[in-house]
Design a protein around this motif. Structure first.
Motif, PDB file in Angstrom:
ATOM      1  N   LEU A 152     -67.393  47.342   4.227  1.00  0.00           N
ATOM      2  CA  LEU A 152     -65.756  47.535   4.534  1.00  0.00           C
ATOM      3  C   LEU A 152     -65.471  48.463   5.576  1.00  0.00           C
ATOM      4  O   LEU A 152     -64.441  48.638   6.071  1.00  0.00           O
ATOM      5  CB  LEU A 152     -65.213  47.823   3.327  1.00  0.00           C
ATOM      6  CG  LEU A 152     -64.951  46.414   2.420  1.00  0.00           C
ATOM      7  CD1 LEU A 152     -63.965  46.941   1.296  1.00  0.00           C
ATOM      8  CD2 LEU A 152     -64.283  45.488   3.184  1.00  0.00           C
ATOM      9  N   SER A 156     -59.980  55.605   7.776  1.00  0.00           N
ATOM     10  CA  SER A 156     -60.178  54.493   7.057  1.00  0.00           C
ATOM     11  C   SER A 156     -61.440  54.027   6.981  1.00  0.00           C
ATOM     12  O   SER A 156     -61.688  53.440   5.420  1.00  0.00           O
ATOM     13  CB  SER A 156     -59.316  53.241   7.868  1.00  0.00           C
ATOM     14  OG  SER A 156     -57.998  53.482   7.932  1.00  0.00           O
ATOM     15  N   ALA A 210     -63.026  53.624   2.971  1.00  0.00           N
ATOM     16  CA  ALA A 210     -63.749  52.223   2.425  1.00  0.00           C
ATOM     17  C   ALA A 210     -64.943  52.023   1.864  1.00  0.00           C
ATOM     18  O   ALA A 210     -65.367  51.424   0.882  1.00  0.00           O
ATOM     19  CB  ALA A 210     -63.989  51.351   3.903  1.00  0.00           C
ATOM     20  N   TYR A 225     -58.830  45.857   0.935  1.00  0.00           N
ATOM     21  CA  TYR A 225     -58.697  46.124   2.375  1.00  0.00           C
ATOM     22  C   TYR A 225     -57.470  45.432   2.934  1.00  0.00           C
ATOM     23  O   TYR A 225     -57.031  44.577   1.965  1.00  0.00           O
ATOM     24  CB  TYR A 225     -59.962  45.654   3.229  1.00  0.00           C
ATOM     25  CG  TYR A 225     -60.273  44.187   3.397  1.00  0.00           C
ATOM     26  CD1 TYR A 225     -59.925  43.272   4.388  1.00  0.00           C
ATOM     27  CD2 TYR A 225     -60.692  43.471   2.101  1.00  0.00           C
ATOM     28  CE1 TYR A 225     -59.938  42.076   4.343  1.00  0.00           C
ATOM     29  CE2 TYR A 225     -60.972  42.196   1.933  1.00  0.00           C
ATOM     30  CZ  TYR A 225     -60.543  41.552   3.285  1.00  0.00           C
ATOM     31  OH  TYR A 225     -60.922  40.090   3.266  1.00  0.00           O
ATOM     32  N   THR A 226     -56.824  45.911   3.985  1.00  0.00           N
ATOM     33  CA  THR A 226     -55.926  44.852   4.561  1.00  0.00           C
ATOM     34  C   THR A 226     -56.239  44.121   5.316  1.00  0.00           C
ATOM     35  O   THR A 226     -57.032  44.674   6.678  1.00  0.00           O
ATOM     36  CB  THR A 226     -54.882  45.890   4.966  1.00  0.00           C
ATOM     37  OG1 THR A 226     -54.435  46.882   4.022  1.00  0.00           O
ATOM     38  CG2 THR A 226     -53.902  45.468   5.772  1.00  0.00           C
ATOM     39  N   ASN A 227     -56.082  42.769   5.349  1.00  0.00           N
ATOM     40  CA  ASN A 227     -56.538  42.029   6.457  1.00  0.00           C
ATOM     41  C   ASN A 227     -55.598  41.467   7.467  1.00  0.00           C
ATOM     42  O   ASN A 227     -54.634  42.336   7.667  1.00  0.00           O
ATOM     43  CB  ASN A 227     -56.733  40.417   5.724  1.00  0.00           C
ATOM     44  CG  ASN A 227     -55.339  39.681   5.228  1.00  0.00           C
ATOM     45  OD1 ASN A 227     -54.423  40.119   5.554  1.00  0.00           O
ATOM     46  ND2 ASN A 227     -55.684  38.777   4.330  1.00  0.00           N
ATOM     47  N   ARG A 265     -52.878  42.991   1.471  1.00  0.00           N
ATOM     48  CA  ARG A 265     -53.845  43.764   0.608  1.00  0.00           C
ATOM     49  C   ARG A 265     -54.635  42.901  -0.083  1.00  0.00           C
ATOM     50  O   ARG A 265     -54.232  42.291  -1.265  1.00  0.00           O
ATOM     51  CB  ARG A 265     -53.351  44.921  -0.046  1.00  0.00           C
ATOM     52  CG  ARG A 265     -54.256  46.187  -0.506  1.00  0.00           C
ATOM     53  CD  ARG A 265     -54.764  46.837   0.692  1.00  0.00           C
ATOM     54  NE  ARG A 265     -55.579  47.743   0.162  1.00  0.00           N
ATOM     55  CZ  ARG A 265     -56.297  48.585   0.780  1.00  0.00           C
ATOM     56  NH1 ARG A 265     -56.269  48.545   2.289  1.00  0.00           N
ATOM     57  NH2 ARG A 265     -57.301  49.530   0.514  1.00  0.00           N
TER      58      ARG A 265
END
Length: 245
Positions: A140, A152, A156, A162-164, A169
């Motif tokens: 990530l 970020s 991770a 995670y935010t796609n 989220r």
């Protein structure tokens, strides 16, 4: 280009696993759970297999129907589209109804995936193939680090979410945990690949390169996707389990 790399690599890897398990020319019963626009389903139908696509999103289902409508009659006859949730396969199908079950790009939207995976395994005939495509929880940090988002990337390491690119989220899966889950549902891991190692940070707006360059990109991604240590840091993992006989 990102989607082209994903779809082409997964198709090649899936074909490799099918060819290794079944006689050439055998017509297989395929279930594609969360089929989206139907890219893989149509490809398998063109290869002669009978495909059932299960999709809960009305927009995606409409796109799949439109894509299917553009196919020759012989291919249309081999595809059945069903509106439904991948967590409810037992409602729609009998156990052991399929030789191959696909679940690509779905698990990241499921908070507790183990029950769903067990249901997918039950859909397989003995010796059947379960194909999963998941976000790689062990990598990530790669995407934000490549974008120089250092904080970020550090964050991770301590999360499985995670935010796609849709701004949602969602969650990722780790190879070790999925390996254990597959063993527990009687569909132990048989093979795994990395998908999108060098092209994950290509922008969605980037068009495909010239044919020769695209083939180079695909060859690079395909080789890295089956080679350590590269495959371990891929954005996506393609896992193939086999239902115990």
């Amino acid at each position: 280009m990102r989607n082209t790399v994903r779809q082409e690599l997964v198709a090649r890897q899936l074909e490799e696993q099918i060819t290794a398990r079944y006689p050439v020319g055998q017509r297989l019963r395929v279930l594609d759970v969360g089929m989206g626009q139907g890219t893989q389903a149509l490809r398998l139908a063109r290869a002669g297999h009978t495909v059932t696509g299960l999709e809960s999103d009305a927009v995606m289902l409409k796109a799949a129907r439109e894509a299917l409508a553009g196919e020759p009659a012989g291919i249309r006859e081999r595809v059945r589209l069903v509106e439904g949730d991948g967590r409810d396969t037992g409602v729609h199908f009998l156990p052991g109804s399929f030789d191959v079950v696909l679940c690509h790009g779905v698990l990241m939207y499921v908070e507790e995936p183990d029950a769903m995976l067990a249901g997918l395994a039950r859909m397989l005939a003995p010796g059947g193939l379960l194909s999963l495509l998941v976000r790689n929880g062990d990598a990530l940090a790669m995407r934000p680090a490549a974008a120089r988002d250092w904080q970020s990337a550090l964050d991770a390491f301590d999360t499985d979410t995670y935010t796609n690119r849709l701004g949602l989220r969602v969650r990722a899966d780790r190879l070790g945990a999925l390996t254990a889950t597959l063993a527990g549902i009687a569909a132990p891991l048989h093979a795994w690949y990395g998908v999108r190692i060098f092209t994950d940070n290509v922008g969605n707006e980037v068009e495909l390169p010239a044919a020769h360059e695209l083939q180079q990109v695909l060859a690079l991604e395909e080789r890295a996707g089956r080679t350590d240590p590269y495959r371990g840091v891929a954005a996506l993992l393609h896992l193939c389990g086999v239902r115990r006989i």
